[in-house]
Design a protein around this motif. Sequence first.
Motif, PDB file in Angstrom:
ATOM      1  N   ILE A 143       0.883  -1.149   0.117  1.00 27.51           N
ATOM      2  CA  ILE A 143       0.159   0.026   0.102  1.00 27.51           C
ATOM      3  C   ILE A 143       0.950   1.249   0.123  1.00 27.51           C
ATOM      4  CG2 ILE A 143      -1.904  -1.179   1.229  1.00 27.51           C
ATOM      5  CD1 ILE A 143      -1.092   0.058   3.888  1.00 27.51           C
ATOM      6  N   SER A 145       2.474   4.572  -1.039  1.00 21.83           N
ATOM      7  CA  SER A 145       2.026   5.485  -1.994  1.00 21.83           C
ATOM      8  C   SER A 145       2.974   6.601  -2.565  1.00 21.83           C
ATOM      9  CB  SER A 145       0.744   5.958  -1.967  1.00 21.83           C
ATOM     10  OG  SER A 145       0.590   6.768  -0.576  1.00 21.83           O
ATOM     11  N   GLU A 168      -8.213   3.557   5.480  1.00 14.80           N
ATOM     12  CA  GLU A 168      -9.214   2.647   5.100  1.00 14.80           C
ATOM     13  C   GLU A 168      -8.387   1.431   4.083  1.00 14.80           C
ATOM     14  OE1 GLU A 168      -8.117   5.703   1.881  1.00 14.80           O
ATOM     15  OE2 GLU A 168      -8.816   5.607   3.850  1.00 14.80           O
ATOM     16  N   ARG A 169      -7.245   1.687   4.132  1.00 21.45           N
ATOM     17  CA  ARG A 169      -6.379   0.531   3.565  1.00 21.45           C
ATOM     18  C   ARG A 169      -6.027  -0.520   4.378  1.00 21.45           C
ATOM     19  NH1 ARG A 169      -3.599   2.318  -0.926  1.00 21.45           N
ATOM     20  NH2 ARG A 169      -3.313   0.261  -1.359  1.00 21.45           N
ATOM     21  N   THR A 251       0.742  -5.001   3.829  1.00 15.53           N
ATOM     22  CA  THR A 251      -0.310  -5.637   4.838  1.00 15.53           C
ATOM     23  C   THR A 251      -0.462  -6.957   4.888  1.00 15.53           C
ATOM     24  OG1 THR A 251      -1.892  -5.344   3.104  1.00 15.53           O
ATOM     25  CG2 THR A 251      -1.907  -3.415   4.327  1.00 15.53           C
TER      26      THR A 251
END
Length: 303
Positions: A143, A145, A168-169, A251
């Motif tokens: 995740i 970015s 929200e990830r 994650t």
Amino acid sequence: MHKNPSLRLHIIRTLTSLSRRGAGGLLLAGFMMIAGACDRRPDGVLSEREMESLMTDMVLADAYAQTPEGRGMPDSVRRHLGESVMKAHGVDYATLDSTYAWYGRNLDDYYKLMGRVHKSVSDRRDRLAGNVMRAEGQMANDIWSAPQHITFSPLAANEDFVFEIGGERLSDGDRLEWQMHLSQTEEAVLLLGVDYTDGTTTVIERTFRAERKPKLTLASDTGRVASRIYGVMSVKRKAMPVYADSIRLLTQPFDSTTYQNSWSQRHYYGPRSKVKPAPAPSEMTDSVVVDSMSRDSAVAASR
């Protein structure tokens, strides 16, 4: 026996190439020619397992030699490719010649050998494909970015790198794994945190010394919803810049063992409103209220 190393290598390459194409008859003829050309018979003959391992690597080496990268190698390197495989297996030409001669007289064993070699090559191909698939699956969990390359320079205005990602990830109880490569073994400090919608925070911080591949893992709370993921990185560098690349933030699913052993994490609880206690119930009084003036008038009239 053939004394020319180049000719021997040519025979080896021809053997592997033909075996890969299934040209069994011609390969057997080559075996018979080698056996007939030998003036003496070495005592050493490779075992089935040793020969299978050697021939598998020979086939793979020949396949690599046919790739664009292999064809781009110098001829001197290509000529010694088969010899390097033999050296890696600890096999000399005398043992290889003796083994070839033995298989030339035992054709059934030869067919069995080549069947196992083909299966071994196929298994390696499947394992490689599986590793690629696992790597792609790991990338799906990444995740991160921000840029995957960070420079810590003495000329930079800010010595710390800070990132922030939406919560929200992250699912409840997921683990975060922040990892990277460093160009130098400088002292690096990583801090990873998760804010929750109820105002609480989970933070973990660690100092890495002389580690080129630092990795920091945080286990999120199983009973709270994440609102923000953030991290801070600082490097105690010297005069030369330090580069961090291949940065990932993966994650991972909830792991009860990891969650219970996350003793180095710290939990902070935000300000909470103080709820005033409910007032105690008043004492029960008579429901009849007597006016004091009326009571005095009644007393005077009775006199």
